[in-house]
Design a protein around this motif. Sequence first.
Motif: not given
Length: 542
Positions: A1, A11, A13, A39, A43, A63, A401-403, A405
């Motif tokens: 993140m 966001f 993802i 990241i 983050g 998720i 925001v960048l996630v 996963c």
Amino acid sequence: MALIKEKPKKFIILGQDGAIPYIIEQGIKAGYLKNFKRIKEKGVFTPVLPHPSSVTPGNWAAIATGAPCGKIGISDFTVHIPGEPLNQERNAFDRNMCQAEFIWDTLSKRGMKVATISYPGSRPRGLERHVAIGGEGMPSEGPGYCALTKAQCFITPNIELADPYQWREHQVIQLKPAKSWKNIPEEIKIKREFNFSLLNQDYLCLVYRDNGEDAIIISKERNFKNFLARVKEKQWSSWIKIKLADTTGAFRIRPIKIECAEPSLQLYVSPVNRCSNFSDPAEYGDELTRILGVYQEPLNISALLTGWIDPEGLLEEFREQAMWQARAAVKLTKDMGFTGVLSKWHAFDKFYHFFFQKIDPAAPNFDKEQFDYYESIHKEILRIADEMVGYVLEEKEEQTVLVVCSDHGLMPSARHASVANLLVKHGFTALKEDEKGNLKIDWTKTKAVLYPFVQIWINLKGRDPEGIVEPGAEYERIREEIIKLLRNWKDPKTGEYVMSTVFKTEDGAFYGLGGERDGDIRFFTSPGYSVTEIAFPLKMGF
């Protein structure tokens, strides 16, 4: 993140199916995953445990909902609904199979627009402000929401493909002397042709030598000047449009080998991909195609396994899909009014399933001489993922925001163990032959069955249509017998225990299990063991 200075308003993802944290960390330390490093340093970076049974549809749903698999109702690669026949399965990637609320529906109810790109559980679309781009996230290489055909490979008889599993899905062709072509330059002396069909449309291919170089053109007519594409060995052609009733499709070709004089040809033909009508609502996919170009959803890893395509060609397909997703995510949040985007890129999972044994020295079939070849492909996939992350970091808005996963990891299989066959051998599952001599389950005598992959169901009276086991004492006795059998099961070759854990499903709350769709008995194999289907005799394993 990635950290941002103020409270995030949007966001993105980026789902990386099958990405493994320790491998990402190795790449960071080695210095070639600079954006993952950004990241981690600015983050949050942490490994997490996936929900059992660590399969794609259930974990991506976890998720996107925040619920465990037992609540979601998806804990295997397909879904069995209690009360339906035990051999009846439902598509676990179908939105309607999920019993928890997806984040895009939650936000849609609050007036926010959220898009999904090839994300499991996103089809069929539910609420108005959710936009589903691409398919339902299934890692298929066949036709679907985006692809209209599978990839194809055409070879002359003198080409030998690897094809280790003898799928034999390629097509053998004959290159014949070219006849009746117009406008071929006089200096071209060697020329041969063949034709193929796509979606009931015929295409002519002319293979020729010009100034010592071999090339191929594809055309709808025998006219050298009116070709649709011209390309040389190990080059991609431009996209070739194909008009259909409800959409326009696009495909391209890549000659892996051209030898006009011999003659010899190996030609890879991509899937035909929709250029419109691959999103719901359709106008969003149409607009993204106009801006970003063609979106090819299938990642055709089997083409590398069978020798249809060269590694460079495959990696170009992987990269184009990754960057299309990254650019689309930024475009949607930055310019098209979306609060969030969830995408899923399946490259890691596909590579690891097919080739992990080539890069892990612990694998029984590891070949040191092949390591550099496959590890170079592996590292390039990691670099593509890093480029994808870097693009979003640079181009997204400040308060997005960048996630990044993953849904699960993988490891190579050392041994294949057939739980299904074990149940047959000990009288819990009964088989009979059909009229063609094929084995099938005899439900009138079956007490328990493995279904779909990691769930054992008792054939219970009052619940299952052909149930023969009485509820209560008999049901519990059979469960105890099977649990004891599995816990004591040893590999006949190594003497190791096959199972690490076996338990009644209602005791699986620690793992997020315990729902009515989770079966009657669950198990986890010991590291290195995979589960195979019913087969007598077994083709592999025990």
